[in-house]
Design a protein around this motif. Structure first.
Motif, PDB file in Angstrom:
ATOM      1  N   GLY A  31       0.810  -1.210   0.000  1.00  0.00           N
ATOM      2  CA  GLY A  31       0.000   0.000   0.000  1.00  0.00           C
ATOM      3  C   GLY A  31       0.843   1.259   0.000  1.00  0.00           C
ATOM      4  O   GLY A  31       0.389   2.331   0.364  1.00  0.00           O
ATOM      5  N   TYR A  32       2.090   1.149  -0.418  1.00  0.00           N
ATOM      6  CA  TYR A  32       2.999   2.293  -0.487  1.00  0.00           C
ATOM      7  C   TYR A  32       3.418   2.504  -1.931  1.00  0.00           C
ATOM      8  O   TYR A  32       3.666   1.540  -2.653  1.00  0.00           O
ATOM      9  CB  TYR A  32       4.238   2.020   0.378  1.00  0.00           C
ATOM     10  CG  TYR A  32       5.311   3.071   0.278  1.00  0.00           C
ATOM     11  CD1 TYR A  32       5.214   4.248   1.005  1.00  0.00           C
ATOM     12  CD2 TYR A  32       6.398   2.896  -0.558  1.00  0.00           C
ATOM     13  CE1 TYR A  32       6.185   5.227   0.914  1.00  0.00           C
ATOM     14  CE2 TYR A  32       7.384   3.868  -0.667  1.00  0.00           C
ATOM     15  CZ  TYR A  32       7.267   5.026   0.073  1.00  0.00           C
ATOM     16  OH  TYR A  32       8.230   5.994  -0.023  1.00  0.00           O
ATOM     17  N   GLY A  33       3.497   3.743  -2.340  1.00  0.00           N
ATOM     18  CA  GLY A  33       3.954   4.042  -3.701  1.00  0.00           C
ATOM     19  C   GLY A  33       3.031   3.486  -4.757  1.00  0.00           C
ATOM     20  O   GLY A  33       1.822   3.714  -4.713  1.00  0.00           O
ATOM     21  N   SER A  35       1.838   0.676  -5.188  1.00  0.00           N
ATOM     22  CA  SER A  35       0.825  -0.288  -4.734  1.00  0.00           C
ATOM     23  C   SER A  35      -0.222   0.359  -3.825  1.00  0.00           C
ATOM     24  O   SER A  35      -0.883  -0.321  -3.058  1.00  0.00           O
ATOM     25  CB  SER A  35       1.507  -1.449  -3.996  1.00  0.00           C
ATOM     26  OG  SER A  35       2.043  -1.012  -2.764  1.00  0.00           O
ATOM     27  N   ALA A  36      -0.375   1.687  -3.910  1.00  0.00           N
ATOM     28  CA  ALA A  36      -1.283   2.396  -3.009  1.00  0.00           C
ATOM     29  C   ALA A  36      -2.762   2.184  -3.331  1.00  0.00           C
ATOM     30  O   ALA A  36      -3.610   2.394  -2.480  1.00  0.00           O
ATOM     31  CB  ALA A  36      -0.966   3.890  -3.010  1.00  0.00           C
ATOM     32  N   SER A  37      -3.099   1.745  -4.526  1.00  0.00           N
ATOM     33  CA  SER A  37      -4.501   1.508  -4.864  1.00  0.00           C
ATOM     34  C   SER A  37      -4.967   0.177  -4.274  1.00  0.00           C
ATOM     35  O   SER A  37      -4.155  -0.660  -3.865  1.00  0.00           O
ATOM     36  CB  SER A  37      -4.682   1.470  -6.384  1.00  0.00           C
ATOM     37  OG  SER A  37      -4.089   0.300  -6.915  1.00  0.00           O
ATOM     38  N   THR A  38      -6.254  -0.018  -4.241  1.00  0.00           N
ATOM     39  CA  THR A  38      -6.800  -1.271  -3.702  1.00  0.00           C
ATOM     40  C   THR A  38      -6.296  -2.470  -4.491  1.00  0.00           C
ATOM     41  O   THR A  38      -5.829  -3.449  -3.919  1.00  0.00           O
ATOM     42  CB  THR A  38      -8.345  -1.249  -3.735  1.00  0.00           C
ATOM     43  OG1 THR A  38      -8.785  -0.102  -3.010  1.00  0.00           O
ATOM     44  CG2 THR A  38      -8.922  -2.492  -3.102  1.00  0.00           C
ATOM     45  N   ALA A  41      -2.529  -2.830  -3.966  1.00  0.00           N
ATOM     46  CA  ALA A  41      -2.207  -3.353  -2.630  1.00  0.00           C
ATOM     47  C   ALA A  41      -2.455  -4.861  -2.567  1.00  0.00           C
ATOM     48  O   ALA A  41      -1.712  -5.580  -1.911  1.00  0.00           O
ATOM     49  CB  ALA A  41      -3.027  -2.631  -1.570  1.00  0.00           C
TER      50      ALA A  41
END
Length: 64
Positions: A31-33, A35-38, A41
């Protein structure tokens, strides 16, 4: 997270495989950078779980 000294001079965190912090082995991000979207992530979660499992296996192998 400043105390971990993860940030480069440019301000970002150098990542390996998109989920592992290069500066701190064994630290994985979901969930960082990128991969922040659902959806991101979810994919990163799987990738981080596999990377963490491999990391633990390497630690166990080196301890024997």
């Amino acid at each position: 997270m400043r105390e971990l000294k993860l940030h480069t001079a440019q301000g970002g965190i150098l990542m390996e495989g998109g989920v592992a912090a290069v500066a701190v082995p064994g630290l994985f991000f979901v969930g960082y950078g990128a991969s922040a979207s659902t959806l991101g992530a979810t994919r990163a979660g799987r990738k981080a779980a596999l990377a963490a499992a491999h990391y633990v296996q390497r630690l166990a192998a080196s301890a024997t």
